[in-house]
Design a protein around this motif. Sequence first.
Motif, PDB file in Angstrom:
ATOM      1  N   MET A   1      -4.300   7.040  -0.938  1.00 20.33           N
ATOM      2  CA  MET A   1      -3.371   6.030  -0.484  1.00 20.33           C
ATOM      3  C   MET A   1      -2.652   6.535   0.769  1.00 20.33           C
ATOM      4  O   MET A   1      -2.307   7.694   0.858  1.00 20.33           O
ATOM      5  N   ASN A   2      -2.480   5.637   1.705  1.00 22.77           N
ATOM      6  CA  ASN A   2      -1.787   5.951   2.943  1.00 22.77           C
ATOM      7  C   ASN A   2      -0.339   5.489   2.866  1.00 22.77           C
ATOM      8  O   ASN A   2      -0.007   4.591   2.104  1.00 22.77           O
ATOM      9  N   GLN A   3       0.495   6.100   3.695  1.00 27.73           N
ATOM     10  CA  GLN A   3       1.893   5.675   3.747  1.00 27.73           C
ATOM     11  C   GLN A   3       2.079   4.763   4.954  1.00 27.73           C
ATOM     12  O   GLN A   3       1.638   5.067   6.049  1.00 27.73           O
ATOM     13  N   TYR A   4       2.741   3.631   4.729  1.00 29.08           N
ATOM     14  CA  TYR A   4       2.981   2.634   5.767  1.00 29.08           C
ATOM     15  C   TYR A   4       4.447   2.279   5.811  1.00 29.08           C
ATOM     16  O   TYR A   4       5.191   2.499   4.843  1.00 29.08           O
ATOM     17  N   GLU A   5       4.850   1.708   6.931  1.00 29.14           N
ATOM     18  CA  GLU A   5       6.151   1.053   6.980  1.00 29.14           C
ATOM     19  C   GLU A   5       5.968  -0.270   7.707  1.00 29.14           C
ATOM     20  O   GLU A   5       5.187  -0.374   8.643  1.00 29.14           O
ATOM     21  N   THR A   6       6.650  -1.267   7.211  1.00 31.66           N
ATOM     22  CA  THR A   6       6.577  -2.586   7.810  1.00 31.66           C
ATOM     23  C   THR A   6       7.992  -3.069   8.104  1.00 31.66           C
ATOM     24  O   THR A   6       8.903  -2.844   7.307  1.00 31.66           O
ATOM     25  N   GLY A  28       7.002  -8.159  -3.922  1.00 31.10           N
ATOM     26  CA  GLY A  28       6.141  -8.538  -5.038  1.00 31.10           C
ATOM     27  C   GLY A  28       4.673  -8.549  -4.662  1.00 31.10           C
ATOM     28  O   GLY A  28       3.816  -8.145  -5.450  1.00 31.10           O
ATOM     29  N   ILE A  29       4.381  -9.024  -3.461  1.00 27.88           N
ATOM     30  CA  ILE A  29       2.989  -9.017  -2.974  1.00 27.88           C
ATOM     31  C   ILE A  29       2.473  -7.587  -2.912  1.00 27.88           C
ATOM     32  O   ILE A  29       1.346  -7.300  -3.321  1.00 27.88           O
ATOM     33  N   LEU A  30       3.311  -6.674  -2.415  1.00 25.07           N
ATOM     34  CA  LEU A  30       2.903  -5.274  -2.322  1.00 25.07           C
ATOM     35  C   LEU A  30       2.649  -4.678  -3.701  1.00 25.07           C
ATOM     36  O   LEU A  30       1.592  -4.093  -3.944  1.00 25.07           O
ATOM     37  N   ASN A  33      -0.420  -5.807  -5.606  1.00 21.63           N
ATOM     38  CA  ASN A  33      -1.681  -5.301  -5.064  1.00 21.63           C
ATOM     39  C   ASN A  33      -1.795  -3.781  -5.195  1.00 21.63           C
ATOM     40  O   ASN A  33      -2.628  -3.163  -4.540  1.00 21.63           O
ATOM     41  N   GLY A  34      -0.932  -3.178  -6.004  1.00 15.79           N
ATOM     42  CA  GLY A  34      -1.053  -1.753  -6.290  1.00 15.79           C
ATOM     43  C   GLY A  34      -0.293  -0.837  -5.349  1.00 15.79           C
ATOM     44  O   GLY A  34      -0.493   0.377  -5.392  1.00 15.79           O
ATOM     45  N   GLU A  68      -3.303   1.178  -0.427  1.00 20.42           N
ATOM     46  CA  GLU A  68      -4.658   1.223   0.104  1.00 20.42           C
ATOM     47  C   GLU A  68      -4.705   0.350   1.365  1.00 20.42           C
ATOM     48  O   GLU A  68      -3.948  -0.618   1.477  1.00 20.42           O
ATOM     49  N   PRO A  69      -5.588   0.644   2.311  1.00 14.85           N
ATOM     50  CA  PRO A  69      -5.657  -0.145   3.557  1.00 14.85           C
ATOM     51  C   PRO A  69      -5.922  -1.636   3.353  1.00 14.85           C
ATOM     52  O   PRO A  69      -5.474  -2.464   4.145  1.00 14.85           O
ATOM     53  N   SER A  70      -6.597  -2.009   2.279  1.00 13.90           N
ATOM     54  CA  SER A  70      -6.904  -3.422   2.039  1.00 13.90           C
ATOM     55  C   SER A  70      -5.651  -4.258   1.769  1.00 13.90           C
ATOM     56  O   SER A  70      -5.647  -5.472   1.982  1.00 13.90           O
ATOM     57  N   VAL A  71      -4.578  -3.627   1.318  1.00 13.05           N
ATOM     58  CA  VAL A  71      -3.338  -4.335   0.995  1.00 13.05           C
ATOM     59  C   VAL A  71      -2.677  -4.883   2.262  1.00 13.05           C
ATOM     60  O   VAL A  71      -2.052  -5.941   2.239  1.00 13.05           O
ATOM     61  N   ILE A  72      -2.864  -4.184   3.377  1.00  7.71           N
ATOM     62  CA  ILE A  72      -2.209  -4.569   4.629  1.00  7.71           C
ATOM     63  C   ILE A  72      -2.669  -5.953   5.077  1.00  7.71           C
ATOM     64  O   ILE A  72      -1.863  -6.777   5.498  1.00  7.71           O
ATOM     65  N   LYS A  73      -3.953  -6.217   4.969  1.00  7.06           N
ATOM     66  CA  LYS A  73      -4.474  -7.523   5.373  1.00  7.06           C
ATOM     67  C   LYS A  73      -3.848  -8.643   4.537  1.00  7.06           C
ATOM     68  O   LYS A  73      -3.432  -9.670   5.074  1.00  7.06           O
ATOM     69  N   THR A  74      -3.750  -8.432   3.236  1.00  3.71           N
ATOM     70  CA  THR A  74      -3.131  -9.420   2.347  1.00  3.71           C
ATOM     71  C   THR A  74      -1.679  -9.656   2.726  1.00  3.71           C
ATOM     72  O   THR A  74      -1.220 -10.799   2.796  1.00  3.71           O
ATOM     73  N   LEU A  75      -0.956  -8.573   2.994  1.00  2.64           N
ATOM     74  CA  LEU A  75       0.456  -8.674   3.354  1.00  2.64           C
ATOM     75  C   LEU A  75       0.632  -9.458   4.653  1.00  2.64           C
ATOM     76  O   LEU A  75       1.460 -10.374   4.734  1.00  2.64           O
ATOM     77  N   GLU A  76      -0.165  -9.134   5.657  1.00  2.00           N
ATOM     78  CA  GLU A  76      -0.008  -9.789   6.960  1.00  2.00           C
ATOM     79  C   GLU A  76      -0.444 -11.253   6.928  1.00  2.00           C
ATOM     80  O   GLU A  76       0.114 -12.074   7.642  1.00  2.00           O
ATOM     81  N   VAL A  77      -1.409 -11.601   6.099  1.00  2.00           N
ATOM     82  CA  VAL A  77      -1.776 -13.013   5.929  1.00  2.00           C
ATOM     83  C   VAL A  77      -0.591 -13.779   5.357  1.00  2.00           C
ATOM     84  O   VAL A  77      -0.277 -14.889   5.796  1.00  2.00           O
TER      85      VAL A  77
END
Length: 111
Positions: A1-6, A28-30, A33-34, A68-77
């Motif tokens: 898992m990578n660390q992100y900030e939004t 909640g979305i985050l 999605n794990g 995981e990187p796949s979560v970012i796409k879901t979040l940004e959508v």
Amino acid sequence: MNQYETVFILTPVLSDDQMKEAVEKFKGILTSNGAEIINEELWGLKKLAYPIQKKSTGFYVLVEFKAEPSVIKTLEVNYRRDERVIRYITIKNEKYAAQYAEKRRNKQKEA
């Protein structure tokens, strides 16, 4: 898992409850999605550098998380679909950025 900030900016016409509801929606979305939320900061109402959608202020929110990187796409959508969000950016923290963010969090806890 990578660390992100939004960081995302919500429209200033929202009430305090509506703003908190929007923040909870994205958290909640985050989590659904794990993702593991590390830190959340509500920076409050701030002046924008330039008008966006004829608005000169916005509610700024920072969320740090591991995912995981796949979560970012879901979040940004979901950011794009929500009319309350006027701008957003998501950044992957490298090793040194993650260390700096941890130091910053610890300094805020002490203050």
